[in-house]
Motif scaffolding. Structure first.
Motif, PDB file in Angstrom:
ATOM      1  N   LYS A 118      15.443 -75.697 -45.803  1.00  0.00           N
ATOM      2  CA  LYS A 118      16.492 -75.294 -46.737  1.00  0.00           C
ATOM      3  C   LYS A 118      16.910 -73.841 -46.539  1.00  0.00           C
ATOM      4  O   LYS A 118      18.035 -73.464 -46.835  1.00  0.00           O
ATOM      5  N   SER A 119      15.982 -73.031 -46.072  1.00  0.00           N
ATOM      6  CA  SER A 119      16.281 -71.616 -45.890  1.00  0.00           C
ATOM      7  C   SER A 119      15.724 -71.218 -44.533  1.00  0.00           C
ATOM      8  O   SER A 119      14.595 -71.583 -44.207  1.00  0.00           O
ATOM      9  N   VAL A 120      16.490 -70.507 -43.724  1.00  0.00           N
ATOM     10  CA  VAL A 120      16.002 -70.189 -42.380  1.00  0.00           C
ATOM     11  C   VAL A 120      15.949 -68.689 -42.165  1.00  0.00           C
ATOM     12  O   VAL A 120      16.649 -67.922 -42.820  1.00  0.00           O
ATOM     13  N   GLU A 121      15.101 -68.305 -41.225  1.00  0.00           N
ATOM     14  CA  GLU A 121      14.926 -66.901 -40.876  1.00  0.00           C
ATOM     15  C   GLU A 121      15.142 -66.824 -39.370  1.00  0.00           C
ATOM     16  O   GLU A 121      14.427 -67.488 -38.616  1.00  0.00           O
ATOM     17  N   PRO A 122      16.138 -66.058 -38.913  1.00  0.00           N
ATOM     18  CA  PRO A 122      16.420 -66.080 -37.476  1.00  0.00           C
ATOM     19  C   PRO A 122      15.287 -65.499 -36.652  1.00  0.00           C
ATOM     20  O   PRO A 122      14.591 -64.590 -37.100  1.00  0.00           O
ATOM     21  N   LEU A 123      15.102 -66.033 -35.446  1.00  0.00           N
ATOM     22  CA  LEU A 123      14.166 -65.448 -34.501  1.00  0.00           C
ATOM     23  C   LEU A 123      14.935 -64.437 -33.652  1.00  0.00           C
ATOM     24  O   LEU A 123      16.123 -64.601 -33.409  1.00  0.00           O
ATOM     25  N   ARG A 124      14.241 -63.416 -33.191  1.00  0.00           N
ATOM     26  CA  ARG A 124      14.895 -62.419 -32.345  1.00  0.00           C
ATOM     27  C   ARG A 124      14.366 -62.546 -30.919  1.00  0.00           C
ATOM     28  O   ARG A 124      13.168 -62.411 -30.676  1.00  0.00           O
ATOM     29  N   PHE A 125      15.281 -62.835 -30.003  1.00  0.00           N
ATOM     30  CA  PHE A 125      14.884 -63.005 -28.604  1.00  0.00           C
ATOM     31  C   PHE A 125      14.890 -61.651 -27.893  1.00  0.00           C
ATOM     32  O   PHE A 125      15.722 -60.798 -28.192  1.00  0.00           O
ATOM     33  N   THR A 126      13.949 -61.493 -26.962  1.00  0.00           N
ATOM     34  CA  THR A 126      13.864 -60.248 -26.202  1.00  0.00           C
ATOM     35  C   THR A 126      13.801 -60.601 -24.718  1.00  0.00           C
ATOM     36  O   THR A 126      13.470 -61.731 -24.354  1.00  0.00           O
ATOM     37  N   THR A 127      14.086 -59.637 -23.881  1.00  0.00           N
ATOM     38  CA  THR A 127      13.938 -59.835 -22.432  1.00  0.00           C
ATOM     39  C   THR A 127      12.525 -59.415 -22.030  1.00  0.00           C
ATOM     40  O   THR A 127      11.831 -58.711 -22.768  1.00  0.00           O
ATOM     41  N   ARG A 128      12.126 -59.831 -20.838  1.00  0.00           N
ATOM     42  CA  ARG A 128      10.819 -59.423 -20.324  1.00  0.00           C
ATOM     43  C   ARG A 128      10.701 -57.887 -20.307  1.00  0.00           C
ATOM     44  O   ARG A 128       9.683 -57.330 -20.691  1.00  0.00           O
ATOM     45  N   SER A 130       6.838 -56.624 -35.681  1.00  0.00           N
ATOM     46  CA  SER A 130       7.008 -58.082 -35.737  1.00  0.00           C
ATOM     47  C   SER A 130       8.384 -58.482 -35.199  1.00  0.00           C
ATOM     48  O   SER A 130       8.564 -59.585 -34.675  1.00  0.00           O
ATOM     49  N   GLN A 131       9.355 -57.586 -35.277  1.00  0.00           N
ATOM     50  CA  GLN A 131      10.696 -57.843 -34.745  1.00  0.00           C
ATOM     51  C   GLN A 131      10.684 -58.095 -33.237  1.00  0.00           C
ATOM     52  O   GLN A 131      11.603 -58.697 -32.697  1.00  0.00           O
ATOM     53  N   ASP A 132       9.652 -57.593 -32.571  1.00  0.00           N
ATOM     54  CA  ASP A 132       9.567 -57.749 -31.117  1.00  0.00           C
ATOM     55  C   ASP A 132       8.744 -58.982 -30.732  1.00  0.00           C
ATOM     56  O   ASP A 132       8.459 -59.185 -29.552  1.00  0.00           O
ATOM     57  N   VAL A 133       8.327 -59.774 -31.730  1.00  0.00           N
ATOM     58  CA  VAL A 133       7.535 -60.988 -31.473  1.00  0.00           C
ATOM     59  C   VAL A 133       8.427 -62.200 -31.736  1.00  0.00           C
ATOM     60  O   VAL A 133       9.126 -62.247 -32.749  1.00  0.00           O
ATOM     61  N   ARG A 187      10.012 -56.558 -23.696  1.00  0.00           N
ATOM     62  CA  ARG A 187       8.628 -56.818 -24.130  1.00  0.00           C
ATOM     63  C   ARG A 187       7.651 -55.887 -23.422  1.00  0.00           C
ATOM     64  O   ARG A 187       6.684 -55.414 -24.024  1.00  0.00           O
ATOM     65  N   GLU A 188       7.916 -55.612 -22.144  1.00  0.00           N
ATOM     66  CA  GLU A 188       7.051 -54.669 -21.421  1.00  0.00           C
ATOM     67  C   GLU A 188       7.098 -53.295 -22.089  1.00  0.00           C
ATOM     68  O   GLU A 188       6.064 -52.656 -22.295  1.00  0.00           O
ATOM     69  N   ALA A 189       8.299 -52.871 -22.456  1.00  0.00           N
ATOM     70  CA  ALA A 189       8.442 -51.561 -23.107  1.00  0.00           C
ATOM     71  C   ALA A 189       7.762 -51.560 -24.476  1.00  0.00           C
ATOM     72  O   ALA A 189       7.086 -50.599 -24.850  1.00  0.00           O
ATOM     73  N   TYR A 225       2.229 -62.704 -24.510  1.00  0.00           N
ATOM     74  CA  TYR A 225       3.306 -61.932 -25.129  1.00  0.00           C
ATOM     75  C   TYR A 225       4.369 -61.569 -24.089  1.00  0.00           C
ATOM     76  O   TYR A 225       5.569 -61.772 -24.307  1.00  0.00           O
ATOM     77  N   LEU A 226       3.929 -61.053 -22.950  1.00  0.00           N
ATOM     78  CA  LEU A 226       4.900 -60.618 -21.929  1.00  0.00           C
ATOM     79  C   LEU A 226       5.703 -61.802 -21.401  1.00  0.00           C
ATOM     80  O   LEU A 226       6.916 -61.710 -21.185  1.00  0.00           O
ATOM     81  N   GLU A 227       5.028 -62.946 -21.245  1.00  0.00           N
ATOM     82  CA  GLU A 227       5.695 -64.131 -20.696  1.00  0.00           C
ATOM     83  C   GLU A 227       6.732 -64.691 -21.659  1.00  0.00           C
ATOM     84  O   GLU A 227       7.826 -65.045 -21.258  1.00  0.00           O
TER      85      GLU A 227
END
Ligand SMILES: *Cc1c(COP(=O)(O)O)cnc(C)c1O
Length: 463
Positions: free
Chosen positions: A16-26, A45-48, A29-31, A376-378
């Motif tokens: 009923k209620s959604v929370e967007p996921l945040r996509f990152t590049t490799r 948590s924004q980077d996960v 994530r390394e940074a 995490y990196l993958e």
């Protein structure tokens, strides 16, 4: 038994209620990992993308829980929300005195301050780390007496959380009943792979306690998952509801501490419940000193409402079937990628065996930490290392005293992720496994004197 409509075991809810996921590049994530000192606890948590750090306080509340929150009675004393909470806990546990706390460890601290003294010994199947720490803080010894199968990671025994009842009897002989103020049993055994405890074992433990006149206290954070395993695995219980089984388990005890951030479906909350009126009176006095008045105990009225509703929902068999199947399904994805795990899958988490997967990385180079970082990196998946980074001790030679096991725990938040999220995690595990020979260990650059895994700074070793 039922459910003719079920082929795939689907999520027994719609969204009923959604929370967007945040996509990152490799590269991002390394940074992020470098900026976090290669410590997953220091990530934002924004980077996960998929956060499997813990199942504690991370669950999704139901529409009924959100609705109940609006009924929260925020009166300081005598709140009707407390009455509802007390009624639900009393019906579930049969315990007479219900004391709300802000989370599980507060319940533990209050109970042990009043019931445990310096020089005492508190046996358990396995103490959770906050339980152990609170017992040791009283100057007492926290004694783990897990059954032999529970200590064998590959055993497929159905109840690997069981207490070694003979060892418990021996502990009474060795220390004497005067030094054992209470016996605890953790259901399910969080420190031991989320493995369940059978009703037969609880009964046998109860019998030992009765012989010595000592109370039995359940650490019952995952009472519903434990009940489901009893229904599925213990002879004679297949036709019972998980609710009945949970009620029976609680009635074998004289009290319980519960973190309601797990099977309470709460984002915060805990409870201490006791039959002993005199002990409960002393605990309430301490509660007033440090948590709050006995009809709210560090929680808002709306929290008590949400928790009362959560405790009614969590024993739904459709939910528990899906819940336990999710962990098993994730374990199967790991196995098909050739990654060994603690067997069988636990109720709330899957534990990847990094020692077996990465034999080229010695314990003092933290193989499970290395695996957790690679996940995490993958693919932005965050788990937690349970190995030498968490439990090892620095020595003079510069090589840590190794922990018994090198595990990555992937804990599943309740009602949060769908099967395609779990499929994705399986793909990330498989991608990491495909290049496992190239994974390198880590070294610690900076560490605090205690609980180092939370704040240590690490760096990857050169290849
Ligand atoms: C989480 C947990 C606790 C402590 O509860 P908190 O709410 O985190 O303070 C105690 N015992 C077990 C088995 C747990 O899983």
């Amino acid at each position: 038994m039922d459910a003719p409509l079920q082929r795939t075991i689907i999520e027994p809810f719609r969204i009923k209620s959604v929370e967007p996921l945040r996509f990152t590049t490799r590269g991002q994530r390394e940074a992020a990992l470098a900026a976090a000192g290669h410590n997953l606890f220091a990530l934002r948590s924004q980077d996960v993308l998929i956060d499997l750090l813990t199942d504690s306080g991370t669950g999704a509340m139901s529409a009924e829980q959100w609705a109940a929150m609006m009924r929260g009675d925020e009166s300081y004393a005598g709140s009707s929300s407390f009455e509802r909470f007390e009624g639900v806990v009393h019906e579930l546990t049969g315990l007479r005195h219900v004391i709300p706390t802000h989370q599980g460890r507060a319940a533990e601290r209050i109970l042990f301050t009043e019931a445990v003294g310096a020089g005492d010994v508190v046996p358990s199947n396995s103490h959770f780390d906050t339980t152990r720490a609170n017992i040791e803080y009283q100057g007492a010894e926290a004694l783990d007496l897990l059954c032999a199968e529970g200590r064998d990671m590959e055993s497929e025994a159905p109840f690997k959380g069981d207490m070694d009842v003979e060892a418990l009897e021996a502990a009474f002989e060795r220390h004497g009943r005067e030094r054992i103020p209470l016996v605890m049993v953790t259901i399910t055994n969080n420190s031991g792979g989320g493995q369940p405890v059978s009703l037969a074992n609880l009964r046998a433990t109860r019998a030992v306690c009765d012989r010595h006149g000592i109370p039995l206290i359940l650490d019952a954070c995952r009472f519903a998952e434990n009940a489901w395993f009893v229904v599925e695995r213990e002879e004679g219980h297949a036709d019972r509801s998980p609710r009945e089984v949970a009620e029976e388990a609680f009635r074998l005890a004289d009290g319980c501490t519960i973190s309601l951030k797990k099977d309470g479906f709460g984002n915060i909350g805990g409870v201490l419940a006791l039959n002993d009126g005199e002990l409960a009176r002393r605990c309430r006095n301490l509660l007033i000193l440090t948590e709050g008045f006995p009809t709210y105990g560090g929680l808002a009225g709306r929290d008590l409402e949400a928790l009362a509703q959560g405790l009614l929902e969590v024993t739904d068999p459709d939910y528990l079937r899906y819940r336990v199947r999710t962990a098993e399904y994730l374990a199967e994805r790991a196995w098909s990628a050739g990654v060994p795990t603690v067997r069988p899958a636990g109720g709330h988490a899957v534990y990847l065996d990094a020692k077996a997967m990465l034999p080229h990385i010695p314990a003092h180079q933290y193989p499970a930490h290395a695996l957790a970082c690679e996940l995490y990196l993958e693919g932005g998946v965050r788990g937690v290392e349970i190995g030498t980074l968490m439990f090892g001790r620095p020595t003079d030679t510069g090589e840590d005293d190794p922990a018994a096991n090198e595990l990555v725990r992937l804990a599943l938040p309740r009602r949060v992720y769908t099967q395609s999220h779990v499929d994705y995690v399986g793909e990330v595990i498989a991608a990491v496994a495909a290049r496992k020979e190239q994974i390198r260990g880590y070294r610690i650059v900076d560490q605090p004197p205690a609980l180092r895994h939370f704040t240590a700074v690490l760096e990857p070793l050169a290849g």
